[in-house]
Design an enzyme around this catalytic site. Structure first.
Site, PDB file in Angstrom:
ATOM      1  N   ALA A   1     -28.309  84.935  28.470  1.00  0.00           N
ATOM      2  CA  ALA A   1     -27.211  85.026  27.507  1.00  0.00           C
ATOM      3  C   ALA A   1     -27.243  83.852  26.524  1.00  0.00           C
ATOM      4  CB  ALA A   1     -25.889  85.138  28.257  1.00  0.00           C
ATOM      5  N   SER A   2     -26.122  83.147  26.388  1.00  0.00           N
ATOM      6  CA  SER A   2     -25.995  82.146  25.311  1.00  0.00           C
ATOM      7  C   SER A   2     -26.768  80.858  25.539  1.00  0.00           C
ATOM      8  CB  SER A   2     -24.516  81.820  25.074  1.00  0.00           C
ATOM      9  OG  SER A   2     -23.895  82.899  24.414  1.00  0.00           O
TER      10      SER A   2
END
Length: 559
Positions: free
Chosen positions: A168-169
């Site tokens: 993800a981030s």
């Protein structure tokens, strides 16, 4: 082992002292009540005879066998030897290198590993996550990696250190390395309008005023470009509510501190006025109900199934939308801002974004880190899960993350993420060691670059730890201690991630160093923790920080 003859001889020799006494007591104990009691002389003679016979037999067998070579460290430049005619003399062990854990290293951290494993089991059970994987390094060496639960529930495939999941981030922190490399070589200016590199992104206005969006503002989420929520009114009302709430908390804190410092009743009028202001603000807070804004996992754009060929094509999702805030004025976390950064990287480097990132992953030895695509066979890739409205575990829907590879589209393992964290920590610290060790290799990024990357930026927020601020693609908490013998806030950098069916964190806890403490040490110095999970909406930063502090407790004072 070359000590075997000694050991056998010692065991075969007639026993003496305490051991011999035990043998006599054992012989008496085994005698039944109907048998005549045996005297110590009979037992001693029998023991002596058996001992001598066994010793002679073993000695004869050992005379025909070559002794095993001693456990010595292999010399990489010496040719392998089939056998050694003589056992060499035992040599004292050389002192361990600062970067090489001694044989007792796993035992040294056994308590931290047990405690951390128990914590992860609790978190996993609490949120109902199918699987979770953790990796921990101390001073650049991986100490512990382990998987709990299942990477694939349907086929009962267990999690293991090699399990590949969505990060993800944390992808933003990887993308920052590409930006930093271009910045260091002079190919990218962080402070000129993005249209210099990407003219396809239109110039912007805010409330009738022409404004500039720069690379630096994009990195720290200060550009005003939206996130997944498209309703500007909802976003602004939520920001206003949060600001009011924060102001109230600050007033409460200031009032408490003032009362504690003065400790008298000479300021009754002032205190009454403050209490009145507090009441008014509380009433305002009750009346100003927070707007019910959808969370990220209720936003349609998070579940896009469309394949985008390149970063420029992805811009059409948001490039014509208005800015939510004036650039530089307010923090608004935006994954789309990193989609624009990917386009800037392409133009500044002359490479496609993914090609440039794969070169960086190769340099960093991150061999299992790739962009997420549906078609390729990716070994050890996990499946991703969510609970439905009936609280049943189900597979997440298919998504295509090609529109946000830079901001949230990579896959990796905890081992690769730990390597990445150590590369960043090395670059951050190597400047401190140059005077004491001139033979150190340079970091992947320059020390001054890493210091800039891990310096908190004004007007930013760190949603996963309110004590910190956002820096450049990392959240950073600075060292702080308000009261003596009370809580001491450690300096650390981290980034969390939340994707469809996945949660993640990468946390770096640097050792507190000064000019004196760097002697006889080499970077990186500190703890790196990575956790990945195949369940969305699992907060992992506080867990990673607790694990890092557990391992920090058991670090030796000297390398």
């Amino acid at each position: 082992m070359y000590r075997l003859p000694l050991t056998v001889t010692a065991r075969a020799a007639p026993p003496r002292g305490w051991a011999w006494g035990c043998g006599r007591r054992g012989a008496h104990h085994r005698a039944g009540p109907g048998l005549p009691r045996l005297g110590p002389g009979w037992a001693g003679g029998l023991g002596l005879g058996l001992g001598l016979a066994l010793g002679a037999k073993l000695a004869g067998a050992l005379r025909g066998a070559a002794p095993a070579p001693p456990p010595a460290a292999p010399d990489p430049e010496a040719p392998p030897q089939a056998e050694l005619p003589r056992p060499p003399r035992e040599q004292p062990l050389a002192p361990a290198s600062p970067q090489t854990p001694s044989a007792s290293t796993p035992g040294r951290y056994a308590r931290a590993i047990d405690s951390s494993r128990d914590l992860l089991h609790r978190i996993k059970d609490e949120v109902g996550a199918p699987g979770i994987v953790v990796g921990v390094s101390v001073d650049g060496k991986e100490i512990w990696s382990e998987g709990l639960g299942y990477a694939d529930v349907e086929n009962r495939v267990p999690c293991k250190p090699e399990t590949v999941m969505r990060i993800a981030s944390i992808s933003k922190s990887l993308t920052m390395v590409a930006i930093a490399k271009l910045w260091e070589t002079g190919k990218l200016d962080l402070d000129i309008p993005v249209q210099h590199y990407v003219p396809e992104f239109p110039e912007k206005e805010y409330e009738g005023e022409k404004v500039s969006v720069t690379t630096r503002l994009l990195i720290s989420h200060l550009s005003g470009i939206r996130h997944y929520e498209k309703d500007m009114k909802k976003v602004k009302e939520e920001k206003a509510y949060k600001a009011l709430k924060m102001m109230k908390e600050m007033m409460d804190s200031d009032q408490e501190k003032e009362l504690k410092d003065k400790g008298d009743k000479n300021n009754e009028k002032k205190d009454f006025a403050k209490a009145k202001i507090e009441q008014d603000n509380e009433a305002k807070g009750r009346n100003a109900k927070p707007v019910k804004k959808k969370n990220d996992f209720e936003q349609g754009e998070l579940y896009l199934k469309e394949k985008f060929e390149n970063s420029i094509e992805s811009l059409r999702l948001f490039k014509n939308d208005p800015l939510f805030f004036k650039p530089g004025s307010q923090f608004l976390y935006s994954t789309f801002g990193y989609t624009l950064l990917a386009a800037i990287i392409e133009r500044a480097s002359g490479y496609k974004f993914l090609e440039y990132m794969q070169k960086i992953f190769h340099d960093l030895d991150m061999l299992t880190t790739v962009q997420e695509e549906h078609e390729p066979v990716i070994y050890n890739r996990a499946r991703f899960y969510v609970y439905n409205k009936k609280r049943h575990l189900v597979n997440t829907p298919y998504v295509d993350n090609s529109y946000k590879w830079a901001g949230g589209g990579f896959l990796s393992t905890v081992g690769d993420l730990v390597k990445f964290g150590n590369a960043m920590l090395y670059g951050y610290q190597v400047g401190l060691f140059k005077n004491s060790n001139e033979n150190l290799l340079p970091g992947y990024l320059k020390p001054e670059t890493m210091v800039t990357i891990w310096t908190p930026v004004p007007n930013t927020e760190m949603s996963w730890d309110r004590e910190g601020k956002y820096a450049m693609a990392w959240g950073v908490v600075e060292k702080k201690q308000t009261y003596g013998s009370c809580r001491k806030q450690r300096h650390y950098a981290s980034h969390t991630g939340g994707a469809v069916g996945a949660s993640s964190v990468l946390l770096v806890l640097p050792e507190e160093l000064d000019a004196e403490s760097v002697r006889n040490k080499v970077p990186p110095r500190g703890i790196v923790v990575s956790i990945i999970c195949n369940m969305q909406s699992v907060g992992l930063n506080s867990t990673a920080l607790k694990i890092a502090l557990e391992f920090d407790k058991d670090r030796p004072d000297m390398p």
